[in-house]
Motif scaffolding. Structure first.
Motif, PDB file in Angstrom:
ATOM      1  N   VAL A 200       0.826  -1.211   0.000  1.00  0.00           N
ATOM      2  CA  VAL A 200       0.000   0.000   0.000  1.00  0.00           C
ATOM      3  C   VAL A 200       0.857   1.257   0.000  1.00  0.00           C
ATOM      4  CG1 VAL A 200      -1.600   1.332   1.385  1.00  0.00           C
ATOM      5  CG2 VAL A 200      -2.011  -1.088   1.025  1.00  0.00           C
ATOM      6  N   SER A 201       1.872   1.262   0.835  1.00  0.00           N
ATOM      7  CA  SER A 201       2.672   2.489   0.932  1.00  0.00           C
ATOM      8  C   SER A 201       3.449   2.745  -0.341  1.00  0.00           C
ATOM      9  CB  SER A 201       3.630   2.399   2.118  1.00  0.00           C
ATOM     10  OG  SER A 201       4.577   1.385   1.879  1.00  0.00           O
ATOM     11  N   ALA A 202       3.647   1.687  -1.151  1.00  0.00           N
ATOM     12  CA  ALA A 202       4.382   1.886  -2.395  1.00  0.00           C
ATOM     13  C   ALA A 202       3.655   2.860  -3.308  1.00  0.00           C
ATOM     14  CB  ALA A 202       4.585   0.552  -3.103  1.00  0.00           C
ATOM     15  N   PHE A 203       2.327   2.845  -3.230  1.00  0.00           N
ATOM     16  CA  PHE A 203       1.585   3.756  -4.104  1.00  0.00           C
ATOM     17  C   PHE A 203       1.635   5.196  -3.614  1.00  0.00           C
ATOM     18  CE2 PHE A 203      -0.122   1.055  -7.250  1.00  0.00           C
ATOM     19  CZ  PHE A 203      -0.200  -0.209  -6.668  1.00  0.00           C
ATOM     20  N   PHE A 204       2.011   5.394  -2.374  1.00  0.00           N
ATOM     21  CA  PHE A 204       2.105   6.754  -1.852  1.00  0.00           C
ATOM     22  C   PHE A 204       3.543   7.137  -1.591  1.00  0.00           C
ATOM     23  CE2 PHE A 204      -2.316   7.261  -1.414  1.00  0.00           C
ATOM     24  CZ  PHE A 204      -2.818   6.001  -1.123  1.00  0.00           C
ATOM     25  N   ALA A 205       4.440   6.499  -2.364  1.00  0.00           N
ATOM     26  CA  ALA A 205       5.857   6.651  -2.049  1.00  0.00           C
ATOM     27  C   ALA A 205       6.309   8.097  -2.079  1.00  0.00           C
ATOM     28  CB  ALA A 205       6.682   5.822  -3.019  1.00  0.00           C
TER      29      ALA A 205
ATOM     30  N   PRO B 113      15.094   0.708  -1.640  1.00  0.00           N
ATOM     31  CA  PRO B 113      15.888   1.117  -0.488  1.00  0.00           C
ATOM     32  C   PRO B 113      17.337   1.420  -0.825  1.00  0.00           C
ATOM     33  CG  PRO B 113      15.364  -1.207  -0.381  1.00  0.00           C
ATOM     34  CD  PRO B 113      14.688  -0.690  -1.576  1.00  0.00           C
ATOM     35  N   LEU B 114      17.785   0.980  -2.002  1.00  0.00           N
ATOM     36  CA  LEU B 114      19.192   1.177  -2.300  1.00  0.00           C
ATOM     37  C   LEU B 114      19.417   2.290  -3.292  1.00  0.00           C
ATOM     38  CD1 LEU B 114      19.829  -2.556  -2.324  1.00  0.00           C
ATOM     39  CD2 LEU B 114      20.771  -0.952  -0.722  1.00  0.00           C
ATOM     40  N   LYS B 115      18.397   3.067  -3.521  1.00  0.00           N
ATOM     41  CA  LYS B 115      18.573   4.177  -4.451  1.00  0.00           C
ATOM     42  C   LYS B 115      19.501   5.194  -3.810  1.00  0.00           C
ATOM     43  CE  LYS B 115      15.941   7.939  -6.499  1.00  0.00           C
ATOM     44  NZ  LYS B 115      14.642   8.555  -6.668  1.00  0.00           N
ATOM     45  N   GLY B 116      20.372   5.684  -4.587  1.00  0.00           N
ATOM     46  CA  GLY B 116      21.107   6.845  -4.132  1.00  0.00           C
ATOM     47  C   GLY B 116      22.367   6.606  -3.349  1.00  0.00           C
TER      48      GLY B 116
ATOM     49  N   LEU C 102      15.263  11.390  -2.463  1.00  0.00           N
ATOM     50  CA  LEU C 102      14.882  10.134  -1.832  1.00  0.00           C
ATOM     51  C   LEU C 102      13.516  10.264  -1.201  1.00  0.00           C
ATOM     52  CD1 LEU C 102      18.189   9.041  -0.119  1.00  0.00           C
ATOM     53  CD2 LEU C 102      17.221   8.218  -2.220  1.00  0.00           C
ATOM     54  N   TYR C 103      12.654   9.300  -1.516  1.00  0.00           N
ATOM     55  CA  TYR C 103      11.322   9.317  -0.942  1.00  0.00           C
ATOM     56  C   TYR C 103      11.180   8.166   0.036  1.00  0.00           C
ATOM     57  CZ  TYR C 103      10.758  12.617  -4.713  1.00  0.00           C
ATOM     58  OH  TYR C 103      10.936  13.676  -5.549  1.00  0.00           O
ATOM     59  N   LEU C 104      10.129   7.363  -0.105  1.00  0.00           N
ATOM     60  CA  LEU C 104       9.879   6.289   0.839  1.00  0.00           C
ATOM     61  C   LEU C 104      11.046   5.319   0.888  1.00  0.00           C
ATOM     62  CD1 LEU C 104       7.866   4.983   2.736  1.00  0.00           C
ATOM     63  CD2 LEU C 104       6.884   3.791   0.795  1.00  0.00           C
ATOM     64  N   GLY C 105      11.695   5.145  -0.239  1.00  0.00           N
ATOM     65  CA  GLY C 105      12.815   4.207  -0.289  1.00  0.00           C
ATOM     66  C   GLY C 105      13.909   4.554   0.701  1.00  0.00           C
ATOM     67  N   GLY C 106      14.056   5.859   0.954  1.00  0.00           N
ATOM     68  CA  GLY C 106      15.073   6.265   1.908  1.00  0.00           C
ATOM     69  C   GLY C 106      14.787   5.737   3.300  1.00  0.00           C
ATOM     70  N   PHE C 107      13.512   5.710   3.668  1.00  0.00           N
ATOM     71  CA  PHE C 107      13.157   5.174   4.985  1.00  0.00           C
ATOM     72  C   PHE C 107      13.366   3.673   5.030  1.00  0.00           C
ATOM     73  CE2 PHE C 107      11.802   9.029   6.760  1.00  0.00           C
ATOM     74  CZ  PHE C 107      11.189   9.765   5.764  1.00  0.00           C
ATOM     75  N   PHE C 108      13.050   3.013   3.893  1.00  0.00           N
ATOM     76  CA  PHE C 108      13.331   1.581   3.843  1.00  0.00           C
ATOM     77  C   PHE C 108      14.825   1.345   3.979  1.00  0.00           C
ATOM     78  CE2 PHE C 108       9.215   0.644   3.516  1.00  0.00           C
ATOM     79  CZ  PHE C 108       8.597   0.624   2.279  1.00  0.00           C
ATOM     80  N   ALA C 109      15.621   2.253   3.420  1.00  0.00           N
ATOM     81  CA  ALA C 109      17.079   2.101   3.532  1.00  0.00           C
ATOM     82  C   ALA C 109      17.510   2.134   4.988  1.00  0.00           C
ATOM     83  CB  ALA C 109      17.789   3.199   2.752  1.00  0.00           C
ATOM     84  N   VAL C 110      16.846   2.969   5.782  1.00  0.00           N
ATOM     85  CA  VAL C 110      17.189   3.021   7.202  1.00  0.00           C
ATOM     86  C   VAL C 110      16.914   1.673   7.854  1.00  0.00           C
ATOM     87  CG1 VAL C 110      16.590   4.083   9.387  1.00  0.00           C
ATOM     88  CG2 VAL C 110      16.772   5.480   7.363  1.00  0.00           C
ATOM     89  N   VAL C 111      15.752   1.090   7.500  1.00  0.00           N
ATOM     90  CA  VAL C 111      15.392  -0.222   8.052  1.00  0.00           C
ATOM     91  C   VAL C 111      16.419  -1.271   7.637  1.00  0.00           C
ATOM     92  CG1 VAL C 111      13.680  -2.051   7.965  1.00  0.00           C
ATOM     93  CG2 VAL C 111      12.944   0.303   8.139  1.00  0.00           C
ATOM     94  N   ILE C 112      16.793  -1.229   6.356  1.00  0.00           N
ATOM     95  CA  ILE C 112      17.744  -2.219   5.847  1.00  0.00           C
ATOM     96  C   ILE C 112      19.088  -2.089   6.550  1.00  0.00           C
ATOM     97  CG2 ILE C 112      18.982  -3.004   3.807  1.00  0.00           C
ATOM     98  CD1 ILE C 112      16.107  -3.540   3.574  1.00  0.00           C
ATOM     99  N   LEU C 113      19.559  -0.858   6.709  1.00  0.00           N
ATOM    100  CA  LEU C 113      20.878  -0.687   7.323  1.00  0.00           C
ATOM    101  C   LEU C 113      20.856  -1.074   8.788  1.00  0.00           C
ATOM    102  CD1 LEU C 113      22.285   2.582   5.794  1.00  0.00           C
ATOM    103  CD2 LEU C 113      23.103   0.277   5.490  1.00  0.00           C
ATOM    104  N   ALA C 114      19.809  -0.645   9.498  1.00  0.00           N
ATOM    105  CA  ALA C 114      19.733  -1.021  10.909  1.00  0.00           C
ATOM    106  C   ALA C 114      19.584  -2.536  11.030  1.00  0.00           C
ATOM    107  CB  ALA C 114      18.552  -0.313  11.577  1.00  0.00           C
ATOM    108  N   GLY C 115      18.815  -3.127  10.112  1.00  0.00           N
ATOM    109  CA  GLY C 115      18.655  -4.578  10.135  1.00  0.00           C
ATOM    110  C   GLY C 115      19.955  -5.293   9.847  1.00  0.00           C
TER     111      GLY C 115
END
Lengths: 592, 299
Positions: A20-25, A454-457, A469-482
């Protein structure tokens, strides 16, 4: 059972949220550079005429970005200048005088023209008709690889930046083939070039294009056309370059907060665990002098070297190895953001996630170039998928390097990892399928995968390119912390990695097991970042490569038996386990 | 004669004399088989110390008048204990599932107690269920007659419950020895089993710490791992020489050398093994074999 139900609910919630959030990225903005042309500042330059300008007018840019300047020679009237601008509708708008030509719908491609003057350029005693032009390509749209042409009658001589590599020359709105052009470089040197059958100035170096040059063409000796070309391009270590790293700073800051939060939450959750009582007495780490940990493994050293080389190749080498190489069209499937359009080798993630655009890279007017690019792209991508497979994940992917570095950071800080058990691995699989669905299918649903990637940029920002960077940037935070707590966290759910692993039967690199040497200790399973169990439980078959295996070699490194696990290339053994390597960790160090 | 724990004093003395004599003769024969390497001798010393040497402890009995012509001194025959530092406690272990590294980390010394004797077996037969194996019954028997200091001087016995016999033993021997069972899952395949085993080890740690009074820290555990790892390294080197045909060392001597590991601290064993490895390397380079090329090999 209750655990399982909660787990299923959590995973369903995460998958639904992703889709769902992908459509509001675009609504979740992590960092926006506001690179629209309308945000640019336009003024007359205060600097002297650059060495590259063999004309009476030129464009230049400010050091920090978002500033465009025009300049004219001393004897020229500014009011006589005419600026032509390409607009989003495709029309060419005309602005007279020195009025600001930047409008809301400007694309960032401007050609300024002066009225014809009569001068004696070549010193033969006769005056020629001199037509002076200057071209500026700036803003977000200057990254478009398709050649942006004006093709208007008012501009008979036109230079176009094509494919981020070549300069096309147009004369009389047609491609100029086989003509001689005099080019003045950024340092004032003049050199003659010829145009080829595509209209490209053959042999013009990258540096000359990027730092500004003038091309002079005379069809008959009486009329001389001069155009100065200023492409918005910033060298390494300029202010613009450092500004490009700002989103990374934001991401890493948020990652730091995330890591601390996870650490505290984990401490809280583990209070009833008897292990916690012991760990809370001290932080666990490897103490110098007690464990002789450094086993020299040439394989792992080579792997680290390749990872760093890959990162350099994709992030920085684009400006160093560039002009005119077919290498640029070779695509190697790793996750290095192709928003860095100048990278040395191409990366397929953009076209794989935007499949409808595959054969339209250079625009509708260049079907042959489109076809050539598309075919080369597909051929190299499929070659890498089928024959190289996931060894690229372990050896070349910059995202892999990033995760491995986070893992090393965790070890340096003496923080315990989070173990991915069977249960957690099972729950991560649906998330992987959602990513694959989004990766391949989001373009067909009208979305842009790059907004949630998440790996853009990462490699683009390192190369100095401004990327929003839009929503992907926040996913990047999750990925890096993970990936700080879980080794190679993104690789477990990576969509492109999964697609690469599908062709494991045809890979040139294979992972083999000798089941009679295996003593079933399970060390390989505990070492595997992808948590592949079958490498430990397999008792009969020789081929133990699965879809997930990314050939990192950790299992082989940790295997204590001779030749139980090995990696082969075209049948020849490249790396195999040996008891001596394993046991020599515990030798006194005196003799071996 | 007062009965003491199932057998009387006379029988106990007979048992000790006979066992030590038999052990001495076997060890002597093992030492005299084809040339014993010099570096292997200390291992035999350890075994002799544990199973052969005995001391006579003489205690003066109280409350006897000088005119009493019955015995005024009691002679008690003991076997000697293993050699270990005074301040180190020994923890008895059965089976390899008890991590020796953990015991070293807690500041104790692990002693392997899997062995047997027919006399002890018949004594233990009265206490352990009928279908248990002789080894377990012998351990129980030794526990009852208190003739083996290796077992008697352990402050704790850790019994991994990996077979039904040890399950019964863990319950019964609690009457004579402080015992803690270790519940080891039968299969290693599921992650849940590994987690269970890990929890068991974490349950064991405070028990060990209470015995020794020292804490298990990451550093002490790392040192324990290093020590046992070094012993395993020397063992793997030793096995390389062991595999050669013709043989560099007689098989019985090999078994004795490996047996000594159960009664020595791992670092001392590893040091001595290192010397033995060097000597075997020398033998190999000199072509000094102890068997013929055509001897059958049982491997």
């Amino acid at each position: 059972m209750k655990e399982r139900k909660i787990g299923t609910a959590v995973v369903c919630a995460i998958c639904a949220f992703l889709i769902v959030s992908a459509f509001f990225a675009k609504d979740f903005v992590l960092y926006d550079y506001h690179m629209n042309v309308s945000d640019y500042h336009y003024a007359k330059t205060e600097e002297e005429k650059p060495l590259s300008a063999d004309t009476s007018l030129w464009f230049s840019y400010g050091d920090a970005g978002k500033e465009v300047y025009y300049g004219v020679s001393a004897k020229v009237q500014e009011e006589s200048m005419t600026v032509y601008a390409l607009t989003q509708t495709g029309e060419v708008s005309v602005i007279r005088g020195n009025e600001n030509p930047i409008r809301q719908d400007s694309l960032g491609h401007f050609i300024a023209a002066l009225p014809m003057t009569e001068q004696d350029i070549d010193g033969d005693g006769e005056v020629e008709k001199v037509y002076d032009y200057a071209r500026a390509d700036f803003g977000l749209n200057a990254f478009n690889p398709a050649p942006q042409r004006f093709l208007t009658e008012d501009i008979p001589f036109e230079l176009v930046f094509a494919e981020r590599k070549y300069i096309m020359v147009y004369y009389g709105n047609e491609i100029l083939k086989g003509a001689e052009v005099l080019v003045t470089s950024y340092n004032g040197e003049k050199k003659r070039y010829r145009t080829d059958e595509h209209g490209w100035i053959q042999g013009l170096p990258n540096k000359d294009i990027r730092e500004g040059f003038t091309a002079v063409y005379s069809p008959d000796g009486e009329a001389v056309y001069r155009m100065h070309y200023a492409l918005e391009d910033y060298p390494y270590f300029s202010v613009h370059f450092w500004n490009a790293h700002l989103p990374l700073v934001v991401i890493f800051a948020l990652t730091g907060i995330g890591i601390v939060m996870v650490y505290l939450i984990r401490n809280r959750m583990e209070r009833n665990n008897p292990a916690y009582a012991i760990y809370s007495r001290e932080r666990v780490g490897i103490y110098p002098g007690t464990l002789h940990q450094k086993t020299s493994s040439k394989f792992l050293f080579v792997r680290w070297l390749c990872l760093f080389a890959g990162m350099f190749l994709w992030a920085y080498a684009g400006r160093l190895i560039h002009q005119g190489q077919t290498l640029n069209e070779v695509s190697i499937p790793v996750f290095s953001c192709p928003f860095n359009l100048d990278q040395v080798v191409e990366v397929p993630c953009y076209y794989l996630s935007h499949l409808p655009n595959l054969f339209g890279r250079f625009g509708a007017d260049f079907p042959e170039r489109n076809m050539a690019y598309g075919v080369m792209f597909l051929a190299t991508t499929l070659f890498c998928f089928i024959f190289l497979g996931r060894i690229l994940c372990g050896f070349l992917c910059p995202a892999g390097l990033l995760q491995d570095l986070m893992d090393k950071l965790r070890q340096a800080l003496h923080i315990r990892p989070i173990a991915v058990t069977d249960r957690i691995n099972r729950f991560l699989q649906p998330i992987k399928w959602v990513w694959i669905l989004l990766f391949l299918g989001f373009a067909f649903a009208g979305g842009d995968f790059c907004d949630i990637c998440p790996l853009k940029g990462f490699t683009t920002a390192q190369g100095g390119y401004w990327t929003n960077l839009y929503l992907g940037g926040f996913f990047a935070v999750v990925i890096l912390a993970g990936s700080f707590f879980i080794k190679r966290f993104w690789c477990i759910i990576c969509p492109m990695g999964y697609l690469m692993g599908l062709f494991k039967r045809f890979n040139l690199f294979k992972l083999k097991k000798d089941c009679t040497s295996c003593t079933e200790c399970g060390a390989c399973y505990h070492a595997c970042p992808m948590r592949i169990k079958s490498i430990y439980t397999e008792r009969d078959k020789e081929n133990v490569q699965t879809v997930d295996c990314m050939m990192c070699g950790e299992c082989i490194h940790k295997c204590p038996e001779d030749n139980a696990l090995s990696m082969t290339f075209c049948g020849k053994t490249v790396y195999k386990s040996s008891r001596k390597t394993f046991m020599s960790k515990f030798s006194r160090g005196k003799e071996e | 004669m007062p009965e003491q724990n199932g057998i009387n004093e006379r029988q106990r003395e007979l048992f000790i004399r006979k066992s030590t004599r038999v052990a001495a003769s076997y060890l002597k024969r093992a030492k005299e088989l084809s040339e014993l390497p010099e570096a292997a001798k200390p291992f035999f010393d350890v075994l002799e110390n544990t199973y052969v040497n005995n001391v006579k402890e003489i205690t003066r009995l109280e409350n006897t008048s000088p005119s009493d012509f019955t015995r005024c001194e009691a002679e008690l025959l003991h076997m000697a204990d293993i050699q270990k530092p005074e301040d180190r406690k020994s923890i008895g272990t059965l089976c390899v599932m008890v991590p020796a590294e953990l015991v070293y980390a807690a500041g104790a010394m692990p002693v392997r107690l899997c062995s047997g004797s027919y006399t002890a077996y018949s004594i233990g037969d009265d206490y352990i269920p009928r279908d248990a194996c002789p080894l377990v019954k012998a351990v129980m028997g030794f526990g009852k007659i208190k003739a083996l200091p290796v077992l008697d001087n352990c402050s704790l016995l850790v019994a991994p419950v990996t077979c039904d016999c040890k399950k019964k033993l863990a319950g019964v021997i609690g009457s004579v020895k402080n015992t803690v069972p270790l519940h080891v899952p039968p299969l290693k395949k599921d992650d849940a089993d590994t987690e269970v085993f890990l929890k068991e080890l974490y349950r064991l740690i405070p028990v060990l710490e209470k015995e020794t009074g020292k804490q298990v820290t990451a550093k002490s555990l790392a040192e324990g791992i290093n020590m046992v790892g070094n012993a395993q390294y020397e063992m793997s080197e030793f096995l390389k020489y062991r595999r050669l045909t013709p043989a560099l060392m007689s098989g019985t001597q090999v078994m004795s050398v490996m047996n000594a590991y159960s009664y020595m601290p791992a670092n001392l064993w590893a040091e001595q093994m290192h010397r033995l490895n060097e000597e075997l390397k020398l033998r190999l380079s000199q072509g000094h074999f102890v068997s013929r090329k055509t001897s059958p090999v049982f491997s």
